[in-house]
Motif scaffolding. Sequence first.
Motif, PDB file in Angstrom:
ATOM      1  N   LEU A 111       0.837  -1.184   0.000  1.00  0.00           N
ATOM      2  CA  LEU A 111       0.000   0.000   0.000  1.00  0.00           C
ATOM      3  C   LEU A 111       0.881   1.247   0.000  1.00  0.00           C
ATOM      4  O   LEU A 111       1.815   1.349   0.804  1.00  0.00           O
ATOM      5  N   LEU A 124      -3.610   5.142   4.382  1.00  0.00           N
ATOM      6  CA  LEU A 124      -3.130   3.764   4.236  1.00  0.00           C
ATOM      7  C   LEU A 124      -3.952   2.798   5.085  1.00  0.00           C
ATOM      8  O   LEU A 124      -4.381   1.751   4.604  1.00  0.00           O
ATOM      9  N   ASP A 125      -4.175   3.169   6.344  1.00  0.00           N
ATOM     10  CA  ASP A 125      -4.865   2.257   7.262  1.00  0.00           C
ATOM     11  C   ASP A 125      -6.370   2.415   7.292  1.00  0.00           C
ATOM     12  O   ASP A 125      -7.084   1.477   7.632  1.00  0.00           O
ATOM     13  N   ARG A 129      -6.174  -0.126   3.354  1.00  0.00           N
ATOM     14  CA  ARG A 129      -6.125  -1.438   4.018  1.00  0.00           C
ATOM     15  C   ARG A 129      -7.506  -2.111   4.075  1.00  0.00           C
ATOM     16  O   ARG A 129      -7.624  -3.301   3.762  1.00  0.00           O
ATOM     17  N   THR A 139      -1.961  -7.793   2.808  1.00  0.00           N
ATOM     18  CA  THR A 139      -1.341  -6.473   2.763  1.00  0.00           C
ATOM     19  C   THR A 139      -0.103  -6.456   3.660  1.00  0.00           C
ATOM     20  O   THR A 139      -0.122  -6.992   4.762  1.00  0.00           O
ATOM     21  N   GLY A 143       3.239   0.420   5.306  1.00  0.00           N
ATOM     22  CA  GLY A 143       2.740   1.163   4.160  1.00  0.00           C
ATOM     23  C   GLY A 143       3.724   2.280   3.848  1.00  0.00           C
ATOM     24  O   GLY A 143       4.564   2.636   4.680  1.00  0.00           O
ATOM     25  N   TYR A 145       4.016   6.166   2.626  1.00  0.00           N
ATOM     26  CA  TYR A 145       3.314   7.429   2.411  1.00  0.00           C
ATOM     27  C   TYR A 145       4.324   8.562   2.320  1.00  0.00           C
ATOM     28  O   TYR A 145       5.248   8.652   3.135  1.00  0.00           O
ATOM     29  N   ALA A 168       9.122  -3.156   3.289  1.00  0.00           N
ATOM     30  CA  ALA A 168       8.040  -3.768   2.512  1.00  0.00           C
ATOM     31  C   ALA A 168       8.576  -4.901   1.657  1.00  0.00           C
ATOM     32  O   ALA A 168       7.953  -5.974   1.569  1.00  0.00           O
TER      33      ALA A 168
END
Length: 188
Positions: A111, A124-125, A129, A139, A143, A145, A168
Amino acid sequence: MSTPLKVVAVVGNLQKPSKTRALVDLIVETFSDFERIDARVIEIVDLVPGLATALDRNQVDSVTAEALAAVESADIVIAASPVFRGSYTGLFKHFFDLVDQYALANTPVILAATGGSDRHALVLDHALRPLFAFFQALTAPVGIYLSSGDFDGTTILNPEVFERIEMAANDVLPVARMLAERNRTVLT
């Protein structure tokens, strides 16, 4: 030698050039440093004519149909969108509304998002998500951002992003490799 992992990124940008596309390009480039990949980047802005007028999957043009099929057959999906009004872009969501409900089950997903300020980082959350939880996708815990202050045009200035992308990669690449090998064994 193992088959390259099929990485498909969907970028929810509605204009070019795009900070979100620059972030996705960095993610893809970094992943290729760790693993053999076959990467494809799909930009929503390029799908507008065939996507925006489609009310269901049967109404999309061939370019959009092929993009949907690419996402549904990916070993890893990178889902990235600029933030508009606290969430992903509408056409980004519309694209995923047309993805088969079970096609992304157990597919690793990264993400990523870009926004005007750090206040939008929760996209993101709180938006991305849950969307991929619906698909039963895997996922990544981390994430990625970036806010507009992390860029000069589309050049990324924030060095911390490299750590997040590497986290990630370490979370997702081994899982994707294991799942891809298992799926290829089952199919043969």
